[in-house]
Design a protein around this motif. Sequence first.
Motif, PDB file in Angstrom:
ATOM      1  N   MET A 119       0.847  -1.195   0.000  1.00 54.54           N
ATOM      2  CA  MET A 119       0.000   0.000   0.000  1.00 54.54           C
ATOM      3  C   MET A 119       0.883   1.245   0.000  1.00 54.54           C
ATOM      4  SD  MET A 119      -2.796  -1.116   2.867  1.00 54.54           S
ATOM      5  CE  MET A 119      -3.546   0.498   2.846  1.00 54.54           C
ATOM      6  N   GLU A 120       0.584   2.154  -0.904  1.00 57.19           N
ATOM      7  CA  GLU A 120       1.423   3.351  -1.001  1.00 57.19           C
ATOM      8  C   GLU A 120       1.324   4.232   0.229  1.00 57.19           C
ATOM      9  OE1 GLU A 120       1.125   5.582  -4.519  1.00 57.19           O
ATOM     10  OE2 GLU A 120       1.804   3.968  -5.822  1.00 57.19           O
ATOM     11  N   ILE A 121       0.214   4.089   0.966  1.00 56.28           N
ATOM     12  CA  ILE A 121       0.055   4.936   2.151  1.00 56.28           C
ATOM     13  C   ILE A 121       1.127   4.628   3.184  1.00 56.28           C
ATOM     14  CG2 ILE A 121      -1.476   3.438   3.520  1.00 56.28           C
ATOM     15  CD1 ILE A 121      -3.118   6.003   4.072  1.00 56.28           C
ATOM     16  N   PHE A 122       1.734   3.426   3.103  1.00 58.65           N
ATOM     17  CA  PHE A 122       2.769   3.045   4.050  1.00 58.65           C
ATOM     18  C   PHE A 122       4.170   3.139   3.465  1.00 58.65           C
ATOM     19  CE2 PHE A 122      -0.938   0.824   5.876  1.00 58.65           C
ATOM     20  CZ  PHE A 122      -0.920   1.410   7.128  1.00 58.65           C
ATOM     21  N   LEU A 123       4.303   3.699   2.263  1.00 60.16           N
ATOM     22  CA  LEU A 123       5.613   3.898   1.679  1.00 60.16           C
ATOM     23  C   LEU A 123       6.112   5.289   2.031  1.00 60.16           C
ATOM     24  CD1 LEU A 123       5.253   2.253  -1.845  1.00 60.16           C
ATOM     25  CD2 LEU A 123       6.309   1.306   0.196  1.00 60.16           C
ATOM     26  N   GLU A 124       7.163   5.355   2.826  1.00 60.53           N
ATOM     27  CA  GLU A 124       7.654   6.643   3.322  1.00 60.53           C
ATOM     28  C   GLU A 124       8.000   7.592   2.192  1.00 60.53           C
ATOM     29  OE1 GLU A 124      11.173   8.360   6.231  1.00 60.53           O
ATOM     30  OE2 GLU A 124      11.015   6.232   5.808  1.00 60.53           O
ATOM     31  N   ALA A 125       8.586   7.054   1.128  1.00 64.84           N
ATOM     32  CA  ALA A 125       9.013   7.917   0.019  1.00 64.84           C
ATOM     33  C   ALA A 125       7.840   8.515  -0.730  1.00 64.84           C
ATOM     34  CB  ALA A 125       9.879   7.119  -0.942  1.00 64.84           C
ATOM     35  N   LYS A 126       6.639   7.938  -0.602  1.00 61.84           N
ATOM     36  CA  LYS A 126       5.488   8.405  -1.371  1.00 61.84           C
ATOM     37  C   LYS A 126       4.399   9.052  -0.520  1.00 61.84           C
ATOM     38  CE  LYS A 126       5.964   5.073  -5.146  1.00 61.84           C
ATOM     39  NZ  LYS A 126       5.273   4.078  -5.983  1.00 61.84           N
ATOM     40  N   SER A 127       4.499   8.959   0.795  1.00 61.72           N
ATOM     41  CA  SER A 127       3.382   9.424   1.608  1.00 61.72           C
ATOM     42  C   SER A 127       3.849  10.182   2.841  1.00 61.72           C
ATOM     43  CB  SER A 127       2.529   8.232   2.044  1.00 61.72           C
ATOM     44  OG  SER A 127       1.529   8.637   2.946  1.00 61.72           O
ATOM     45  N   THR A 128       3.368  11.408   2.992  1.00 60.88           N
ATOM     46  CA  THR A 128       3.654  12.165   4.215  1.00 60.88           C
ATOM     47  C   THR A 128       2.844  11.597   5.375  1.00 60.88           C
ATOM     48  OG1 THR A 128       1.933  13.758   3.610  1.00 60.88           O
ATOM     49  CG2 THR A 128       4.201  14.298   3.010  1.00 60.88           C
ATOM     50  N   PHE A 129       1.730  10.915   5.051  1.00 58.79           N
ATOM     51  CA  PHE A 129       0.912  10.335   6.111  1.00 58.79           C
ATOM     52  C   PHE A 129       1.674   9.240   6.863  1.00 58.79           C
ATOM     53  CE2 PHE A 129      -2.614   7.345   7.420  1.00 58.79           C
ATOM     54  CZ  PHE A 129      -2.934   8.070   8.549  1.00 58.79           C
ATOM     55  N   TYR A 130       2.561   8.560   6.165  1.00 59.00           N
ATOM     56  CA  TYR A 130       3.373   7.543   6.847  1.00 59.00           C
ATOM     57  C   TYR A 130       4.159   8.187   7.984  1.00 59.00           C
ATOM     58  CZ  TYR A 130       6.981   4.186   7.968  1.00 59.00           C
ATOM     59  OH  TYR A 130       7.801   3.340   8.661  1.00 59.00           O
ATOM     60  N   LYS A 131       4.802   9.333   7.703  1.00 59.15           N
ATOM     61  CA  LYS A 131       5.602   9.999   8.726  1.00 59.15           C
ATOM     62  C   LYS A 131       4.734  10.484   9.877  1.00 59.15           C
ATOM     63  CE  LYS A 131       9.293  10.485   8.765  1.00 59.15           C
ATOM     64  NZ  LYS A 131      10.291   9.547   9.347  1.00 59.15           N
ATOM     65  N   ALA A 132       3.539  10.989   9.546  1.00 62.64           N
ATOM     66  CA  ALA A 132       2.624  11.444  10.598  1.00 62.64           C
ATOM     67  C   ALA A 132       2.201  10.263  11.473  1.00 62.64           C
ATOM     68  CB  ALA A 132       1.400  12.106   9.967  1.00 62.64           C
ATOM     69  N   LEU A 133       1.850   9.151  10.834  1.00 65.83           N
ATOM     70  CA  LEU A 133       1.413   7.966  11.565  1.00 65.83           C
ATOM     71  C   LEU A 133       2.546   7.398  12.413  1.00 65.83           C
ATOM     72  CD1 LEU A 133      -1.085   6.179  11.912  1.00 65.83           C
ATOM     73  CD2 LEU A 133      -0.239   4.738  10.064  1.00 65.83           C
ATOM     74  N   GLU A 134       3.757   7.411  11.877  1.00 67.90           N
ATOM     75  CA  GLU A 134       4.922   6.934  12.618  1.00 67.90           C
ATOM     76  C   GLU A 134       5.128   7.763  13.880  1.00 67.90           C
ATOM     77  OE1 GLU A 134       9.717   6.198  11.864  1.00 67.90           O
ATOM     78  OE2 GLU A 134       8.595   7.556  10.574  1.00 67.90           O
ATOM     79  N   GLU A 135       5.010   9.092  13.759  1.00 69.96           N
ATOM     80  CA  GLU A 135       5.208   9.958  14.924  1.00 69.96           C
ATOM     81  C   GLU A 135       4.099   9.767  15.951  1.00 69.96           C
ATOM     82  OE1 GLU A 135       5.780  14.731  15.840  1.00 69.96           O
ATOM     83  OE2 GLU A 135       6.429  13.911  13.906  1.00 69.96           O
ATOM     84  N   ILE A 136       2.870   9.592  15.495  1.00 76.08           N
ATOM     85  CA  ILE A 136       1.738   9.367  16.409  1.00 76.08           C
ATOM     86  C   ILE A 136       1.956   8.076  17.193  1.00 76.08           C
ATOM     87  CG2 ILE A 136      -0.720   8.762  16.501  1.00 76.08           C
ATOM     88  CD1 ILE A 136      -1.077  10.703  14.084  1.00 76.08           C
ATOM     89  N   ILE A 137       2.313   6.993  16.501  1.00 69.99           N
ATOM     90  CA  ILE A 137       2.513   5.698  17.155  1.00 69.99           C
ATOM     91  C   ILE A 137       3.666   5.765  18.148  1.00 69.99           C
ATOM     92  CG2 ILE A 137       3.273   3.311  16.746  1.00 69.99           C
ATOM     93  CD1 ILE A 137       1.666   3.423  14.113  1.00 69.99           C
ATOM     94  N   ASN A 138       4.783   6.357  17.751  1.00 75.11           N
ATOM     95  CA  ASN A 138       5.951   6.409  18.638  1.00 75.11           C
ATOM     96  C   ASN A 138       5.711   7.297  19.843  1.00 75.11           C
ATOM     97  OD1 ASN A 138       7.336   4.658  16.999  1.00 75.11           O
ATOM     98  ND2 ASN A 138       8.539   6.220  15.956  1.00 75.11           N
ATOM     99  N   ASN A 139       5.007   8.428  19.651  1.00 73.22           N
ATOM    100  CA  ASN A 139       4.682   9.292  20.793  1.00 73.22           C
ATOM    101  C   ASN A 139       3.761   8.575  21.775  1.00 73.22           C
ATOM    102  OD1 ASN A 139       6.214  11.246  19.599  1.00 73.22           O
ATOM    103  ND2 ASN A 139       4.578  12.729  19.289  1.00 73.22           N
ATOM    104  N   ALA A 140       2.751   7.878  21.232  1.00 77.32           N
ATOM    105  CA  ALA A 140       1.813   7.146  22.082  1.00 77.32           C
ATOM    106  C   ALA A 140       2.518   6.021  22.831  1.00 77.32           C
ATOM    107  CB  ALA A 140       0.668   6.593  21.235  1.00 77.32           C
ATOM    108  N   TYR A 141       3.465   5.367  22.172  1.00 77.46           N
ATOM    109  CA  TYR A 141       4.204   4.272  22.806  1.00 77.46           C
ATOM    110  C   TYR A 141       5.104   4.797  23.922  1.00 77.46           C
ATOM    111  CZ  TYR A 141       7.352   0.283  23.370  1.00 77.46           C
ATOM    112  OH  TYR A 141       8.086  -0.753  23.893  1.00 77.46           O
TER     113      TYR A 141
END
Length: 335
Positions: A1-23
């Motif tokens: 899924m392109e939504i999870f490809l860092e090179a193609k999606s800014t949402f991936y970076k947003a989701l990564e930061e949300i998950i890591n902050n919550a963790y």
Amino acid sequence: MEIFLEAKSTFYKALEEIINNAYDKGTISQKEIYDILTRYNCNFPVIEDRLFAKNAQYQKNIYVLKQQDNKTYSLRIDSKIEPYVTNLEIMWLKFIMSSRYAELFLDKNTIEKIKKLKSSYVPSIDTNLIVPKNYSKILKRESAKDLSPKLKMITKSILEKRLLRYTYTTRQGETLKDVVGIPVKIQYSLKDDMFYVIFYSIEHRNFAKCIIQNLEDVRYEEGSFNREDVLKEYELYLRNAKAKQPIIIEVMNTRNALERAFCLFSSFEKSARFLKEKNKHEMKIYYYEFEEAEIISRILYLGRDVVVTQPQHIRESIISRVKNALKMYCDNEIV
């Protein structure tokens, strides 16, 4: 899924930061989530519905968060997202290892880790194809091994807010001994492959730009100062020194002139546009008055492919230098 490809999606970076902050914190507030989405320009309803599992089509939801109360969420998984590198990034990292400056900014452990990185496809790059041609004709390049202790001492001084005492030899050969200064900023010039440091002189209360390789006997000096006050003074100094109008040049798209112009003026604030009626590019270069001689030198380096249109005093200075050069060559019967 392109939504999870860092090179193609800014949402991936947003989701990564949300998950890591919550963790890291155990929970994350709804405001924090919205702030992260906004920072990555992902704050639109479709993304928000998928993230908060509110999409009518359940298979389109992303079930990574579970709601604790009206304003707080926690993770459905007990894990954070570890950093990783793409094939393109691995290729770039391995390539920069060929630079003589890699050891100035990376420790040995980091360099070894980069060398061990593996990828499914990393084409080899022949670094011999890239031949630097802009080295200073006045100064010999100092070896990275000799430059490293000076650069590290200056960096440490900036981080720890410490004074430095040093001896400096100017381009004109004048030696300034036992100068006490505060390092404000380190700069790199792509044009001549040189590292510079901006010093604030305690004695003269002004700023000077020094070539790091021309510094000798650099050592820490006892004394205290307020770095924030020095930085404010530096900003004021820059504001007062800014030229009232930019230098405007027209660049012909011949002999790679445009690429060379962008390279030469990479460290300056600038803007550019294409002049369709002239088939040229116009570049505006914003600079400080103490950089005027350096700007003129770089314009002359571009030769006949560039014309200065404004301001008039820069045009006159360049014309005068060209006339003097022609006269000197003619008098010596070279042309």
